[in-house]
Design an enzyme around this catalytic site. Structure first.
Site, PDB file in Angstrom:
ATOM      1  N   SER A   1      -7.182   6.870   3.518  1.00 52.89           N
ATOM      2  CA  SER A   1      -7.573   5.470   3.403  1.00 52.89           C
ATOM      3  C   SER A   1      -8.930   5.236   4.090  1.00 52.89           C
ATOM      4  O   SER A   1      -9.909   5.913   3.764  1.00 52.89           O
ATOM      5  CB  SER A   1      -6.457   4.598   3.998  1.00 52.89           C
TER       6      SER A   1
ATOM      7  N   ASP B   1      -3.506   3.604  -7.392  1.00 52.14           N
ATOM      8  CA  ASP B   1      -3.518   3.170  -5.997  1.00 52.14           C
ATOM      9  C   ASP B   1      -4.133   1.771  -5.914  1.00 52.14           C
ATOM     10  O   ASP B   1      -5.213   1.530  -6.434  1.00 52.14           O
ATOM     11  CB  ASP B   1      -4.336   4.170  -5.185  1.00 52.14           C
TER      12      ASP B   1
ATOM     13  N   HIS C   1      -0.174   4.875  -1.960  1.00 50.44           N
ATOM     14  CA  HIS C   1      -1.380   5.038  -1.154  1.00 50.44           C
ATOM     15  C   HIS C   1      -1.112   6.165  -0.157  1.00 50.44           C
ATOM     16  O   HIS C   1      -0.274   6.041   0.726  1.00 50.44           O
ATOM     17  CB  HIS C   1      -1.661   3.719  -0.433  1.00 50.44           C
TER      18      HIS C   1
END
Length: 528
Positions: free
Chosen positions: A211, A431, A460
Site C-alpha cells: 500500500s 483493488d 488489498h
C-alpha cells in the site's frame, strides 16, 4: 504518500562499524552478501505470536539536512536470520501512512517459506511519528468518537459543521506538533530508511512494502538507487496522483467494490434474506443508512460510522460474511446489536487510532499540494458523489484537514527510475484502495520492473494472504532475485487467478470476529 532525499545520520545514531561494499562491477544480489557488523542493540521483546521477536531503537535527525540538530527515535523489530546463506536485511512496511510496522516483522517471517525467511533479518519499524517511535503524534484525541456529523452534507450548515471539524483538527496538529510537522513526510521517512540500513551495517537493502509502503519504497529507490537490492511492492499507490487525485480515484473504486459486495449478498439470499437483485440490496443498505441518521444504532453507529464499518470490506472480502450478517440482522430482524459490534470490530479500528490518523494527515498534507480553496473540494466531491456515493464524502472529510494544514506542502519527487535492479510489482486488478492503474503506472516508470497481476482480485495486499500463486512469485524473487518476464502483449509479466469468493456465514448472535490481529489485512495500514 511522499518523497525526499539524501543520507545523513544523526550524531548519536547507532551506526558504528565498517560497512563492506560490493565491488562496483557486481550487481546487487549477484554476489554473496557480507554479514553486517552489528551496531544496533537488540533485546528480546517476544510476544505470544512471535516468540523470537527482538527490539531496538535508532536515533535519527528530525531534519536530515541538519544532522547535528534535534534527533528523534525510531522503534525497530527483528526476526534474525538462521540460515548460513545470509541475504541481508529485509525491511517491511504495512502502509498507511501511519501504520505501525513493528509486528509486521514477525508476520512476514512466519508467512514466507521457512527456507526463504531464514536467509533474511526481517526488520519491522514504526516510522517517524508512529507508535513506539518518539515523538508519537496525537493531534486531537477522540476526533473519531461517535456519533460524527453525517458525512454527506445536508445543506450549508451541515457542511460548515464538518469543515469546522477539519479545521479544528489541523489547528490542533499545528498547536501540539508544529515543531515536527515540517519533517513528517515520505522523503524524510525514506531517509530514515537509509539510516536504518546503515545502522544494520548493510551495503544494500531488501524491502517488502504494501500500500503506502509501495510509495515509500519507490521514493527510497529514487533517492538511493545504488542501495536497492530486492524490492517487492504489493498493492501499488499511483505515484502520479499523490495525494488529492489518488483519493478521488479511490472514491470510484470503493463504490465499485461496495457494489461487488452487494452483488455477493444477493447471491447469498438464502442466508442473508436481503433479496436476489443487487440493486435492491444496495437500496436496502442506503435505507439503513438513512435510518441510522435519525437513530444511531446503539447510540454510536450513525451514517459515518456505518461507512467506516463497511469500508474494510472494500479492502478484504474475508470480512463480507460478518458484515452481511450485521446488515441482515438490522434490516430483517430489527436487531442493531450485530451492527454495533461490527462497528466496534471493523469501523472503530478503520476510522483510525488517534496516532495513526495524525500521522496519516501529517504525511499526506505535507507530501504534496492540496486545494486550499474549499469550493474546489465542494465541487469535486459532489461531482464524484453523484456517481460513487458509498464513501466519497466520508473520504473527503478524512482528508479535509489538508485544506487547512498549518505547514506548506512539498513538491513530490519523480519516482521514475532506470538505475535499480529488477523490482517486483504485485497488484490485484480490482483493488479499491490502490487501483490497478497505479501498479501499471509504476511498472512503466521503473525500467526493468516486473508486474505480477491477480486477475479479478479485489483484496488489498495480494501476497502472504492465501494466494499460493502470488506467494510463489514473491518467494522466488526473495530467494533468487528472479522475476517473470511477459511476452510484451500485455502490461502483466505474469497472471495469477484470484481466490474463490468467501462462503456465507451462518447468522449468529455472537460477536463478529475482529477485523485485525495476526492476519495480513489486520496489519495493513489503510491508505485512504
Amino acid at each position: 504518500m511522499t518523497k525526499r532525499a539524501g543520507m545523513l545520520i544523526a550524531t548519536g545514531a547507532l551506526v558504528a562499524g565498517t560497512v563492506t561494499v560490493l565491488p562496483a562491477s557486481a550487481a546487487p544480489g549477484a554476489e554473496p552478501v557480507p554479514r553486517p557488523l552489528p551496531s544496533l542493540v537488540w533485546s528480546g521483546c517476544a510476544t505470544k505470536a512471535y516468540p523470537k521477536l527482538q527490539c531496538a531503537t535508532l536515533r535519527v535527525p528530525l531534519n536530515h539536512d541538519d544532522p547535528a540538530g534535534r534527533s528523534i527515535t525510531l522503534a525497530l523489530t527483528r526476526i534474525a536470520h538462521t540460515a548460513k546463506e545470509y541475504q541481508g536485511p529485509l525491511l517491511v512496511n504495512p502502509g498507511g501512512p501511519g501504520g505501525s510496522g513493528r509486528t509486521m516483522a514477525g508476520y512476514v517471517a512466519a508467512s514466507l517459506p521457512a527456507k526463504v525467511a531464514a536467509q533474511y533479518d526481517v526488520i519491522g519499524f514504526d516510522p517517524r511519528g508512529v507508535g513506539k517511535s518518539e515523538p508519537a503524534l496525537d493531534c486531537r484525541p477522540g476526533h473519531f468518537d461517535p456519533v460524527r456529523p453525517d458525512s454527506v452534507p445536508s445543506g450549508a450548515e451541515g457542511e460548515r459543521t464538518s469543515v469546522e471539524r477539519a479545521q479544528a483538527f489541523a489547528a490542533a496538529c499545528g498547536q501540539k506538533h508544529g515543531d515536527v510537522l515540517p519533517y513528517i513526510d515520505t522523503v524524510s521517512t525514506a531517509r530514515d530508511v537509509d539510516a536504518i540500513r546503515a545502522a544494520l551495517g548493510a551495503p544494500h537493502l531488501n524491502y517488502l512494502g504494501y500500500s503506502y509502503g509501495t510509495y515509500l519504497g519507490a521514493v527510497y529507490a529514487r533517492l538511493y538507487p545504488e542501495r536497492v537490492r530486492r524490492f517487492a511492492l504489493d498493492s501499488v499507490v499511483n505515484p502520479q496522483g499523490v495525494w488529492y487525485e489518488d483519493n478521488i480515484a479511490q472514491d470510484y473504486a470503493f463504490d465499485t467494490r461496495h457494489k461487488d459486495f452487494m452483488a455477493w449478498v444477493a447471491r447469498q439470499d438464502s442466508t442473508y434474506r436481503l433479496g436476489t437483485d443487487p440493486a435492491a440490496v444496495e437500496a436496502a443498505w442506503y435505507e439503513m443508512r438513512d435510518e441510522l441518521k435519525e437513530s444511531p444504532a446503539g447510540g454510536k453507529v450513525g451514517p459515518g460510522e456505518l461507512e467506516d464499518t463497511f469500508l474494510p470490506g472494500g479492502y478484504y472480502n474475508g470480512y463480507w460474511p460478518k458484515l452481511a450478517e450485521a446488515f441482515s440482522a438490522y434490516v430483517n430482524d430489527k436487531d442493531a446489536v450485530p451492527l454495533t459490534r461490527a462497528y466496534e470490530n471493523y469501523g472503530a479500528a478503520d476510522a483510525g487510532a488517534d496516532n495513526g490518523y495524525s500521522v496519516y494527515t501529517s504525511v499526506q498534507c505535507r507530501d504534496a499540494a492540496w486545494p486550499r480553496d474549499w469550493s474546489v473540494w465542494r465541487k469535486d466531491n459532489w461531482d464524484v458523489h453523484a456517481k460513487a456515493p458509498f464513501s466519497t464524502w466520508n473520504n473527503a472529510w478524512y482528508n479535509a484537514p489538508c485544506a487547512f494544514w498549518p505547514v506548506d506542502s512539498l513538491t513530490p519527487p519523480d519516482v521514475s527510475n532506470d538505475e535499480v535492479p529488477p523490482v517486483l510489482i504485485l497488484q490485484a486488478t480490482d483493488d479499491a484502495a490502490t487501483p490497478y492503474e497505479g501498479g501499471v503506472a509504476l511498472h512503466r516508470m521503473v525500467r526493468g520492473s516486473s508486474l505480477v497481476v491477480e486477475e479479478g482480485g479485489g483484496n488489498h495486499g495480494v501476497t502472504l494472504g492465501g494466494n499460493d500463486c502470488m506467494d510463489e512469485h514473491l518467494a522466488a524473487y526473495l530467494a533468487t532475485g528472479h522475476v517473470p518476464r511477459g511476452d510484451g502483449r500485455s502490461e502483466a509479466d505474469a497472471v495469477c487467478e484470484t481466490l474463490p469468493e468467501p462462503e456465507p456465514a451462518k447468522p449468529t448472535r455472537g460477536t463478529p470476529a475482529a477485523g485485525s490481529g495476526a492476519t495480513l489485512h489486520g496489519l495493513l495500514g489503510h491508505a485512504r
